[in-house]
Motif scaffolding. Structure first.
Motif, PDB file in Angstrom:
ATOM      1  N   ARG A 104       0.838  -1.194   0.000  1.00 23.29           N
ATOM      2  CA  ARG A 104       0.000   0.000   0.000  1.00 23.29           C
ATOM      3  C   ARG A 104       0.873   1.242   0.000  1.00 23.29           C
ATOM      4  N   ALA A 105       0.569   2.170  -0.869  1.00 19.83           N
ATOM      5  CA  ALA A 105       1.264   3.452  -0.872  1.00 19.83           C
ATOM      6  C   ALA A 105       0.664   4.340   0.211  1.00 19.83           C
ATOM      7  N   LEU A 106       1.531   4.959   1.039  1.00 13.62           N
ATOM      8  CA  LEU A 106       1.062   5.808   2.126  1.00 13.62           C
ATOM      9  C   LEU A 106       1.450   7.265   1.943  1.00 13.62           C
ATOM     10  N   GLY A 107       2.405   7.551   1.055  1.00 12.00           N
ATOM     11  CA  GLY A 107       2.741   8.949   0.800  1.00 12.00           C
ATOM     12  C   GLY A 107       4.212   9.173   0.570  1.00 12.00           C
ATOM     13  N   PHE A 108       4.549  10.438   0.274  1.00 19.76           N
ATOM     14  CA  PHE A 108       5.925  10.897   0.111  1.00 19.76           C
ATOM     15  C   PHE A 108       6.274  11.824   1.273  1.00 19.76           C
ATOM     16  N   ILE A 109       7.548  11.820   1.655  1.00 23.58           N
ATOM     17  CA  ILE A 109       8.065  12.738   2.661  1.00 23.58           C
ATOM     18  C   ILE A 109       9.272  13.449   2.068  1.00 23.58           C
ATOM     19  N   ASN A 110       9.291  14.767   2.199  1.00 21.72           N
ATOM     20  CA  ASN A 110      10.412  15.581   1.703  1.00 21.72           C
ATOM     21  C   ASN A 110      10.711  15.338   0.233  1.00 21.72           C
ATOM     22  N   GLY A 111       9.725  14.895  -0.502  1.00 25.93           N
ATOM     23  CA  GLY A 111       9.860  14.799  -1.946  1.00 25.93           C
ATOM     24  C   GLY A 111      10.506  13.542  -2.478  1.00 25.93           C
ATOM     25  N   ASP A 112      11.351  12.862  -1.689  1.00 28.73           N
ATOM     26  CA  ASP A 112      12.049  11.707  -2.246  1.00 28.73           C
ATOM     27  C   ASP A 112      12.097  10.511  -1.298  1.00 28.73           C
ATOM     28  N   ILE A 113      11.307  10.539  -0.220  1.00 22.49           N
ATOM     29  CA  ILE A 113      11.217   9.395   0.690  1.00 22.49           C
ATOM     30  C   ILE A 113       9.811   8.827   0.577  1.00 22.49           C
ATOM     31  N   LEU A 114       9.713   7.626   0.064  1.00 16.97           N
ATOM     32  CA  LEU A 114       8.439   6.962  -0.155  1.00 16.97           C
ATOM     33  C   LEU A 114       8.072   6.120   1.056  1.00 16.97           C
ATOM     34  N   ILE A 115       6.840   6.266   1.541  1.00 11.40           N
ATOM     35  CA  ILE A 115       6.356   5.486   2.676  1.00 11.40           C
ATOM     36  C   ILE A 115       5.365   4.446   2.162  1.00 11.40           C
ATOM     37  N   LEU A 116       5.623   3.192   2.516  1.00 11.93           N
ATOM     38  CA  LEU A 116       4.813   2.077   2.022  1.00 11.93           C
ATOM     39  C   LEU A 116       4.371   1.198   3.176  1.00 11.93           C
ATOM     40  N   GLY A 117       3.186   0.601   3.045  1.00 13.68           N
ATOM     41  CA  GLY A 117       2.746  -0.442   3.940  1.00 13.68           C
ATOM     42  C   GLY A 117       2.892  -1.783   3.241  1.00 13.68           C
ATOM     43  N   LEU A 118       3.681  -2.667   3.819  1.00 11.91           N
ATOM     44  CA  LEU A 118       3.909  -3.996   3.246  1.00 11.91           C
ATOM     45  C   LEU A 118       3.459  -5.033   4.264  1.00 11.91           C
ATOM     46  N   GLY A 119       2.256  -5.545   4.091  1.00 15.74           N
ATOM     47  CA  GLY A 119       1.723  -6.500   5.057  1.00 15.74           C
ATOM     48  C   GLY A 119       1.583  -5.856   6.424  1.00 15.74           C
ATOM     49  N   THR A 120       2.317  -6.371   7.412  1.00 15.12           N
ATOM     50  CA  THR A 120       2.274  -5.827   8.774  1.00 15.12           C
ATOM     51  C   THR A 120       3.365  -4.795   9.017  1.00 15.12           C
ATOM     52  N   MET A 121       4.122  -4.431   7.999  1.00 18.91           N
ATOM     53  CA  MET A 121       5.233  -3.508   8.173  1.00 18.91           C
ATOM     54  C   MET A 121       4.958  -2.182   7.479  1.00 18.91           C
ATOM     55  N   VAL A 122       5.531  -1.120   8.057  1.00 21.42           N
ATOM     56  CA  VAL A 122       5.603   0.181   7.405  1.00 21.42           C
ATOM     57  C   VAL A 122       7.077   0.474   7.158  1.00 21.42           C
ATOM     58  N   ILE A 123       7.431   0.741   5.910  1.00 17.30           N
ATOM     59  CA  ILE A 123       8.829   0.971   5.555  1.00 17.30           C
ATOM     60  C   ILE A 123       8.970   2.325   4.855  1.00 17.30           C
ATOM     61  N   SER A 124      10.192   2.802   4.840  1.00 13.82           N
ATOM     62  CA  SER A 124      10.531   3.965   4.029  1.00 13.82           C
ATOM     63  C   SER A 124      11.508   3.527   2.951  1.00 13.82           C
ATOM     64  N   TYR A 125      11.399   4.177   1.803  1.00  9.29           N
ATOM     65  CA  TYR A 125      12.314   3.894   0.707  1.00  9.29           C
ATOM     66  C   TYR A 125      12.873   5.210   0.189  1.00  9.29           C
ATOM     67  N   ARG A 126      14.176   5.425   0.410  1.00 11.00           N
ATOM     68  CA  ARG A 126      14.847   6.615  -0.087  1.00 11.00           C
ATOM     69  C   ARG A 126      15.172   6.407  -1.562  1.00 11.00           C
ATOM     70  N   VAL A 127      14.489   7.185  -2.398  1.00 14.18           N
ATOM     71  CA  VAL A 127      14.556   6.951  -3.834  1.00 14.18           C
ATOM     72  C   VAL A 127      15.962   7.172  -4.366  1.00 14.18           C
TER      73      VAL A 127
END
Length: 421
Positions: free
Chosen positions: A357-380
């Protein structure tokens, strides 16, 4: 953690606590109520109440303040207090109140809270709520971001978190669908009057709050796209904190079957957006109260896992896709929501973590995702994945982004040319 407090400020704190507490210069002061008596220049009330003692009533443009400061005489404390503290989150500021009585007085000032609300707009975490359970808060940095009561138990009844904007949070009572606007940091809250139309428990409601220096009353609006099961129309009902009342807009949307509107929405730059299951985004402008449509990208897997967000100041739509059990994130933008970029997660997200699940962007280049029971960040840019939280979650779990600000709900900062402290 995603964010760290400025190391230079922390080093200053250590030195300040150990050696310099008694030797700092007293170049600046907060104005007392008595300083406001008598005739004062009108422009004085447009400025933060911080000034040299010798010239307390001279209006100074804050953006040009450094031009009038003798750098040799200004201490490090003054520079940090005047030009850095208002850029920090609420939890960090509460820790800094223990530095000294002067810092506690300054950070506790309503004018400082208003200034911090205006300048600090970083998304600090997510309110997480499963069905009708109490909400919880997922902080993007435990050291920097937080609040005293993440379950919002200070409200008079159990609530669902419905929307959040720049530090204010809109909740809806579970028992009677009553709306509340609250500040989780200060625990201030306001119960809204009942709307004119029936909204129901899954109303498409969005909070709109734009803090700026002259918005001393912290005015906000709550916008609801009201639908009826028997009629394919959408009404727009708006609550204004200025009038403390609801009103139904004269604008009515006839082109969209309102039953497909999602119960969440996204506010950005004066426009409220709602995603629909019919493949379009309904946009409603608060200034002219006109509506329009944006096309959602085609989604073979159905809508619901994507999210509207802001990336580098522009509206975008984040769309997760699966191919060969690998999760790919498509970023769409512009008025036609065309494909702008594709992000390939560096591991087998599909088979290992379940639904993405996509949850949003932070500071333009940090993607926040929900993966099952986890919430992760992905620095693009760095292509780096970081675990934020792991908890019990399901398809009905709601995630609401939150900004950790000192915003006040109940009291204006200036009334009748005087301060309320």
């Amino acid at each position: 953690m995603l964010f760290n407090v400025n190391h230079a400020i922390l080093r200053f704190m250590a030195d300040f606590e150990g050696n310099n507490r008694e030797t700092l210069e007293d170049d600046f002061c907060l104005l007392e109520d008595s300083d406001l008596e008598g005739d004062v220049d009108e422009r004085f009330y447009e400025l933060p109440i911080l000034s040299p003692k010798a010239k307390a009533k001279i209006p100074v443009d804050y953006n040009k303040a450094l031009k009038y400061v003798d750098r040799k005489e200004a201490g490090l404390e003054d520079v940090l207090r005047d030009h850095a503290l208002h850029l920090l989150p609420a939890k960090t500021l509460f820790r800094f109140k223990t530095v000294s009585r002067r810092w506690d007085q300054w950070i506790s000032s309503p004018l400082f809270a208003h200034r911090q609300t205006t300048y600090f707009k970083n998304v600090s975490g997510l309110f997480c709520q499963v069905a009708d359970h109490s909400p919880s808060f997922i902080s993007f940095s435990q050291d920097a971001y937080g609040m005293p009561d993440p379950s919002l138990s200070f409200l008079p009844e159990p609530v669902k978190v419905r929307s959040s904007c720049n530090g204010l949070v809109c909740c809806q009572g579970i028992e009677e669908d009553t709306y509340y606007i609250c500040s989780p940091v200060t625990k201030e809250w306001k119960k809204l009057p009942r709307p004119n139309l029936y909204h129901g428990a899954k109303a498409a409601v969005v909070l709109a709050f734009e803090p700026y220096l002259l918005n001393f009353n912290e005015s906000y609006e709550l916008v609801c796209a009201v639908t009826f099961s028997d009629y394919p129309v959408v009404y727009f009902e708006i609550y204004s904190s200025r009038s403390s009342s609801w009103r139904v807009s004269d604008t009515i949307c006839y082109e969209l079957d309102g039953s497909g509107l999602h119960d969440g929405g996204y506010y950005m730059k004066g426009v409220v957006h709602w995603e629909s299951s019919s493949g379009v985004i309904l946009a409603f402008g608060l200034r002219d109260e006109q509506y329009g449509f944006l096309s959602l990208p085609a989604n073979d897997e159905g809508y619901g896992n994507g999210a509207l967000a802001m990336k580098h100041g522009e509206l975008c739509y984040i769309q997760p896709r699966y191919q060969d059990n690998v999760c790919t994130i498509n970023i769409h933008g512009n008025m036609d929501m065309s494909l702008k970029s594709v992000i390939n997660l560096p591991y087998d997200a599909g088979s290992t973590f379940g639904v993405c699940r996509a949850l949003g962007f932070i500071n333009g280049d940090i993607l926040i995702l929900g993966l099952g029971t986890m919430v992760i960040s992905y620095r693009v840019k760095e292509q780096k994945v970081e675990l934020i939280s792991q908890h019990e979650a399901g398809a009905c779990t709601r995630y609401i982004p939150y900004v950790n600000s000192l915003v006040s709900v109940r009291h204006p900062l200036i009334r009748d040319r005087g301060l309320i402290v």
